[in-house]
Design a protein around this motif. Structure first.
Motif, PDB file in Angstrom:
ATOM      1  N   UNK A  96       0.844  -1.187   0.000  1.00 35.74           N
ATOM      2  CA  UNK A  96       0.000   0.000   0.000  1.00 35.74           C
ATOM      3  C   UNK A  96       0.880   1.236   0.000  1.00 35.74           C
ATOM      4  N   UNK A  97       0.272   2.382  -0.274  1.00 38.16           N
ATOM      5  CA  UNK A  97       1.024   3.614  -0.391  1.00 38.16           C
ATOM      6  C   UNK A  97       0.213   4.749   0.217  1.00 38.16           C
ATOM      7  N   UNK A 126      -4.536   4.908   2.397  1.00 36.25           N
ATOM      8  CA  UNK A 126      -3.487   3.916   2.143  1.00 36.25           C
ATOM      9  C   UNK A 126      -3.999   2.876   1.147  1.00 36.25           C
ATOM     10  N   UNK A 127      -4.235   3.265  -0.091  1.00 37.92           N
ATOM     11  CA  UNK A 127      -4.726   2.293  -1.079  1.00 37.92           C
ATOM     12  C   UNK A 127      -3.627   1.339  -1.517  1.00 37.92           C
ATOM     13  N   UNK A 128      -4.041   0.224  -2.094  1.00 39.69           N
ATOM     14  CA  UNK A 128      -3.093  -0.721  -2.657  1.00 39.69           C
ATOM     15  C   UNK A 128      -2.392  -0.095  -3.870  1.00 39.69           C
ATOM     16  N   UNK A 129      -1.122  -0.409  -4.002  1.00 39.16           N
ATOM     17  CA  UNK A 129      -0.344   0.119  -5.117  1.00 39.16           C
ATOM     18  C   UNK A 129      -0.736  -0.630  -6.388  1.00 39.16           C
ATOM     19  N   UNK A 130      -1.225   0.104  -7.364  1.00 36.73           N
ATOM     20  CA  UNK A 130      -1.741  -0.531  -8.578  1.00 36.73           C
ATOM     21  C   UNK A 130      -0.606  -0.977  -9.491  1.00 36.73           C
ATOM     22  N   UNK A 131      -0.846  -1.977 -10.341  1.00 34.88           N
ATOM     23  CA  UNK A 131       0.171  -2.405 -11.311  1.00 34.88           C
ATOM     24  C   UNK A 131       0.576  -1.287 -12.264  1.00 34.88           C
ATOM     25  N   UNK A 132      -0.363  -0.369 -12.577  1.00 36.70           N
ATOM     26  CA  UNK A 132      -0.034   0.748 -13.470  1.00 36.70           C
ATOM     27  C   UNK A 132       1.040   1.645 -12.870  1.00 36.70           C
ATOM     28  N   UNK A 133       0.964   1.881 -11.559  1.00 30.42           N
ATOM     29  CA  UNK A 133       1.977   2.720 -10.903  1.00 30.42           C
ATOM     30  C   UNK A 133       3.339   2.022 -10.937  1.00 30.42           C
TER      31      UNK A 133
END
Length: 414
Positions: A96-97, A136-143
């Motif tokens: 998360x970020x 604190x959302x999950x870090x997406x694959x796009x990022x």
């Protein structure tokens, strides 16, 4: 397996001996509070020991050992229980970020709800506002793909950022590789925390501009989300963990001062919708003059200057004669450069502590930087060797070794 169980077995034996001594021994010479305290401490020690044994049983070490002994079914049971039945914090990265957006923070802070009033009465207004606006959302694959691509230099043909600092550790950069780059250089030649705030406000305003939003579809939408995530993450570090950033302690207050100035604009202009909030930034230069030219108090108001420069930057980005994807790459490259600067200038002790807790995203950026350098060097060595082989076989002339003025290099001619 024995080396894993031996320490626990030894501790259990000691606890059993201590429990036997306390239960069977003569306690007449001790007061009741001392006896109660002793048994409470002994009970706590037993509980901790049981917890450590359970944690060891559900650990990935146990899973690996069971697989090594071909006890696959039991290993699968352990793995299933670990992820579905037992809540264990084992120091792995949460994936998360942290996210804080200055404009959203100001809008929420301006709302007069009951919870906010209670927090103000008990002196916890700042804490409450930060907690409510921090995500604190999950870090997406796009990022992940976006950051890794820029670290590898996939967009180097579109934009480059050069380090022009005189002294190591200071923040000073300049753009190269595209037309009109000179118009943006000032934004990377100021103090790091000011550059962060200016680019953060400009990024949010740019992405929410009506003309830009209408084009953010398809693949552009994923890139826009990645850029916004990086921007909000740097604000999260500035607000919640300023000790992680290479900035002076006096710089920690600039976020609060800037948000305070923006909230004054909210109260004056009374804009309630999101588009109006960003429009305030776009119109800032029309309403207010450059704070550097208006020194009625003899000192430049830094928070007003941040808003004025953010307005100037977003107008520059909107007016540049480049494709939208090119502008998005420029903004994304700025945030990746800031992430790299923050990661490489943080202390080694900070990164070591973060790794023991699963790692902050900033620590993962440092590891990616090192990995990208290693990859580029290995690829460069292969390319050099390939080019060298081609040159050796190209003309049919054998190379000769020269030592007179050629530094012992293998060359065609000296």
């Amino acid at each position: 397996m024995e080396w894993l169980l031996h320490p626990c077995h030894f501790t259990c034996v000691l606890l059993r001996l201590a429990l036997r001594v306390f239960t069977k021994g003569n306690r007449d010479g001790y007061s009741t509070p001392d006896i109660v305290t002793t048994f409470a401490l002994l009970g706590g020690a037993c509980a901790l020991e049981v917890a450590s044994v359970l944690k060891m049983i559900w650990s990935t070490w146990t899973y690996a050992i069971l697989r090594n002994y071909d006890w696959d079914r039991l290993a699968i049971v352990i793995l299933f229980a670990r992820y579905h039945l037992v809540a264990i914090k084992d120091g792995r990265w949460s994936d998360s970020i942290g996210q804080i957006n200055l404009i959203s923070f100001c809008v929420h802070r301006g709302k007069k709800d009951l919870k906010g009033r209670i927090a103000r009465l008990i002196g916890l207004r700042d804490w409450w506002d930060k907690a409510r606006c921090t995500k604190h959302p999950k870090l997406s694959p796009e990022v992940k793909e976006f950051v890794w691509g820029l670290l590898k230099g996939d967009k180097r043909h579109m934009v480059q950022i050069e380090d022009v600092t005189i002294q190591s550790g200071y923040w000073a950069r300049r753009f190269t590789g595209f037309a009109e780059s000179q118009q943006l250089n000032w934004s990377l030649s100021i103090e790091f925390h000011k550059s962060m705030l200016i680019w953060h406000i400009a990024t949010s305003t740019f992405l929410n501009h009506p003309d830009v939003k209408s084009e953010l579809v398809g693949k552009y939408k994923g890139m826009a989300g990645a850029v916004e995530t990086l921007s909000d993450y740097m604000m999260y570090l500035l607000v919640e963990h300023p000790d992680m950033l290479p900035i002076k302690p006096a710089a920690h207050s600039l976020f609060g001062e800037t948000s305070g100035s923006y909230m004054q604009l909210l109260s004056i202009w009374n804009k309630s919708n999101a588009d109006g909030n960003y429009q305030m930034i776009l119109n800032y230069k029309k309403v207010f003059s450059d704070p550097r030219k208006d020194r009625s108090m003899g000192v430049v108001n830094q928070d007003d200057l941040v808003l004025w420069q953010a307005c100037s930057l977003v107008h520059t980005m909107l007016n540049m004669k480049l494709e939208l994807i090119h502008k998005m790459v420029i903004i994304g490259t700025v945030w990746v450069e800031m992430l790299c600067y923050a990661a490489t200038n943080a202390t080694g002790g900070f990164h070591a502590r973060q790794l023991s807790n699963g790692g902050e995203f900033l620590t993962h950026i440092l590891l990616l930087i090192k990995h990208a350098d290693a990859v580029s060097k290995s690829v460069g060595g292969i390319v050099e060797a390939t080019v060298g082989d081609d040159e050796l076989t190209a003309g049919g002339n054998s190379p000769s070794v020269h030592s007179d003025g050629c530094n012992d290099e293998i060359t065609e001619a000296c």
